[in-house]
Design an enzyme around this catalytic site. Structure first.
Site, PDB file in Angstrom:
ATOM      1  N   ASP A 298      -7.827  -1.616  -0.109  1.00  0.00           N
ATOM      2  CA  ASP A 298      -7.181  -0.467   0.552  1.00  0.00           C
ATOM      3  C   ASP A 298      -6.700   0.529  -0.458  1.00  0.00           C
ATOM      4  OD1 ASP A 298      -5.499   0.860   2.502  1.00  0.00           O
ATOM      5  OD2 ASP A 298      -3.938  -0.381   2.094  1.00  0.00           O
ATOM      6  N   GLU A 332      -2.263   9.051   0.980  1.00  0.00           N
ATOM      7  CA  GLU A 332      -2.246   8.455   2.527  1.00  0.00           C
ATOM      8  C   GLU A 332      -1.289   7.359   2.677  1.00  0.00           C
ATOM      9  OE1 GLU A 332      -3.110   5.354   5.642  1.00  0.00           O
ATOM     10  OE2 GLU A 332      -3.194   5.108   3.487  1.00  0.00           O
ATOM     11  N   GLU A 333      -0.859   6.567   1.533  1.00  0.00           N
ATOM     12  CA  GLU A 333      -0.039   5.416   1.660  1.00  0.00           C
ATOM     13  C   GLU A 333       1.500   5.846   2.029  1.00  0.00           C
ATOM     14  OE1 GLU A 333      -0.936   2.506   2.434  1.00  0.00           O
ATOM     15  OE2 GLU A 333      -2.785   2.127   1.207  1.00  0.00           O
ATOM     16  N   ASP A 358     -11.169   3.019   6.003  1.00  0.00           N
ATOM     17  CA  ASP A 358      -9.869   2.582   5.599  1.00  0.00           C
ATOM     18  C   ASP A 358      -9.525   1.199   6.125  1.00  0.00           C
ATOM     19  OD1 ASP A 358      -7.571   2.493   4.259  1.00  0.00           O
ATOM     20  OD2 ASP A 358      -6.436   3.808   5.617  1.00  0.00           O
TER      21      ASP A 358
END
Length: 471
Positions: A298, A332-333, A358
Site C-alpha cells: 500500500d 492519498e493516505e 491500490d
C-alpha cells in the site's frame, strides 16, 4: 396503420442490427490485439524491473508519510527512474499538502495488571497532554452499544471500540467498509458523550498483536480528543476483563501534531500517442504511505506496476494511438490533495480512461468499472470483457461494475471512465497500515502479472479505433 407498424418494426430491426454489427466489429478489432498481448505477456514474464523498482522504493527509501523527507526522496527517485527508462514528459507537479507527524507515543495498561499495549496513533489525531491521559476504559462492541450507555457511564473515560472486522469476502469488500467507520468517527462519537480519548480495535480480521494505523476525522461541532488503534488481541482482552467485572485503567501518551501546510508533488510520465496524443489513458497509484512498515503493498506495488507497465511497452517499441500517462499521486493516505490537485489542474485534458492500482501487488483478477454515464459504462464493460479475454494466460479476465479508487475517482465527474485493478486480496488487510507492510510480503511473479494487466489494458484502450465506452 399496418404500414406504419411495419416501418417501425423495420427501423427497430435495422437499428438493433446496426448496433449488433458495430459490437461485432469492435470485438473483432479487439481480438486482433491477441498477438500484441501475447508479446507483452511473454516479454514481461521473461524479464521486467517491477520487483527491482519496489526494492529501490521500499528498501532504499522506506515509508513515505506525506510531508516527510522520505516522500521527497521517493518523488525524486520516481522521476529519475522513469527518465532512465526513457519515458516522455517526466515531471513533478507541485501539490500543497497538510503535514501530520506522529511523535513519541505509548499505551500502558495499569489495572488490573501492568502491561504494555501495542498501539499506533491514528492519522490527524491530536496529541495528549505531556503527561498523558490516565483513565478507566469502557469497551463497547458498536455505536449502538455506546448509544445505549448513559453519559455517566462514559464521562471521563477512554472509550474502546472493539468492533470486529469480518473475514475476507469478495462481496462485502472484506468487511473493511463496516469496520473502518470506527477508526474514522470513533473519537467524535466518544467525545460527544464525555469520553477523554478513544481506542479502536485495529481494522483487520487477522492479527499477530499488530496495530493498524489509518486516517481519522473530527466532527467540527465536537471537542477533539486523542485517538489510537490497538491490536485485536489487546482489544479483545480488555473486553473480556470488563465483562468479568475487572476495572481496566490505561495510560495513553501521544505527541501527534498537525504541522500545517507543506510542499509535495505528483509524479507524471508518458508514452505520447502517435495519432491522438491529446486523448489520455491514465494508469497509476499513490506514492505516499503511512509512517510504518515500507508501504510495499500500500501502495508501492501499485506505483511500480504502473511504472513498469509503460516500460514494458516502450522496450517492445509499442506506441499506441492515444497517450498513456502514468500518475503517481501524493497524499492519498491522509488528505487526497494529490488527486484533487491533479483533477483541478488537468480538468481540460481529455481523459478517455483511468485505471488505479491500490489494492496491493497480489495476483490480478481483472478490473472494476465506475462511470457517470450508465450507457457508456455498459458499452465499456462489454469492450473490457473482450480486452481482458486477452489476459486469459494470467487469469486476469474478470470485469464488473464497482469502485475504482480514491485517486482516479476524482476524475469521474469529468466524464472519465474510471477503473480499479482488482486482485486476490485475501491477505491484504493482514498487513494493511502496519509495520509488516514490507517488500517480503510481495510475490514478484504476482507483481509482474499486475504490471502485465495494466500494460495490456492500457495499450489496447489507447490504441483501439473507438474510445472506450463508444461503439
Amino acid at each position: 396503420m399496418k404500414t406504419a407498424l411495419l416501418l417501425l418494426a423495420f427501423a427497430i430491426y435495422f437499428c438493433a442490427s446496426g448496433e449488433t454489427q458495430a459490437q461485432d466489429n469492435i470485438q473483432s478489432k479487439i481480438s486482433s490485439y491477441g498477438p500484441v498481448a501475447k508479446q507483452i505477456i511473454e516479454s514481461a514474464k521473461k524479464e521486467n524491473d517491477s520487483f527491482l523498482k519496489l526494492q529501490e522504493l521500499c528498501d532504499d527509501i522506506g515509508h513515505r508519510l506525506s510531508g516527510s523527507p522520505e516522500l521527497d526522496k521517493a518523488i525524486e527517485w520516481a522521476q529519475l527512474s522513469m527518465k532512465n527508462d526513457g519515458q516522455e514528459n517526466v515531471q513533478a507537479e507541485a501539490v500543497t499538502i497538510r503535514k501530520w507527524v506522529r511523535g513519541e507515543e505509548s499505551c500502558e495498561l495499569l489495572q488490573p495488571r501492568p502491561m504494555k499495549i501495542n498501539m499506533l496513533g491514528l492519522g490527524w489525531s491530536i496529541g495528549t497532554p505531556a503527561d498523558g491521559i490516565t483513565a478507566e476504559v469502557i469497551s463497547v462492541k458498536s455505536k449502538s452499544e455506546l448509544d445505549a450507555l448513559s453519559d455517566e457511564d462514559i464521562q471521563g473515560k477512554i472509550v474502546l471500540f472493539d468492533y470486529p472486522m469480518a473475514m475476507y469476502s469478495e462481496t462485502d469488500g472484506a468487511g473493511y467498509g463496516d469496520a473502518v467507520q470506527y477508526r474514522s468517527n470513533g473519537a467524535s462519537w466518544a467525545a460527544q458523550r464525555g469520553g477523554v480519548a478513544a481506542l479502536v480495535r485495529s481494522v483487520t480480521a487477522y492479527s499477530l498483536d499488530s496495530p493498524h494505523t489509518g486516517a481519522m476525522r473530527y466532527d467540527a461541532e465536537v471537542k477533539k480528543i486523542p485517538a489510537a488503534a490497538i491490536s485485536v488481541e489487546s482489544a479483545m482482552m480488555i473486553s473480556r476483563l470488563q465483562k468479568r467485572g475487572k476495572k481496566c485503567v490505561v495510560k495513553l501518551i501521544m505527541n501527534a501534531k498537525d504541522m500545517g501546510e507543506a510542499p509535495s508533488a505528483n509524479v507524471i510520465a508518458e508514452i505520447v500517442g502517435t495519432e491522438k496524443p491529446e486523448e489520455i489513458v491514465l494508469i497509476g497509484g499513490h506514492i505516499d504511505s503511512w509512517d510504518v512498515g515500507q508501504g510495499a503493498q500500500d501502495d508501492g506495488a501499485g506505483c511500480v506496476a504502473a511504472m513498469e507497465a509503460i516500460n514494458i511497452l516502450r522496450k517492445l517499441g509499442l506506441k499506441p494511438k492515444r497517450t498513456i500517462r502514468v500518475v503517481l499521486w501524493t497524499n492519498e493516505e491522509n488528505g487526497l490533495a494529490g488527486a484533487r490537485s491533479y483533477a483541478a489542474r488537468h480538468q481540460n485534458d481529455d481523459h478517455v480512461a483511468g485505471i488505479e492500482s491500490d489494492s496491493g501487488g497480489f495476483k490480478p483478477q481483472g478490473l472494476t468499472i465506475d462511470a457517470q454515464d450508465e450507457k457508456k459504462a455498459q458499452i465499456a464493460l462489454d469492450q473490457l470483457t473482450e480486452i481482458l479475454a486477452l489476459l486469459e494466460p494470467i487469469g486476469a479476465t474478470r470485469v464488473k461494475p464497482g469502485y475504482s479508487g480514491a485517486d482516479v475517482g476524482q476524475l469521474k465527474t469529468l466524464g472519465t471512465m474510471c477503473m480499479g485493478l482488482t486482485v486476490d486480496g485475501r491477505l491484504y488487510f493482514n498487513t494493511h497500515h502496519t509495520n509488516a507492510d514490507t517488500v517480503d510480503k510481495v510475490n514478484p511473479k504476482e507483481l509482474t502479472d499486475c504490471a502485465i494487466t495494466l500494460a495490456v489494458a492500457a495499450y489496447v484502450i489507447a490504441d483501439m479505433p473507438n474510445r472506450l465506452g463508444e461503439n
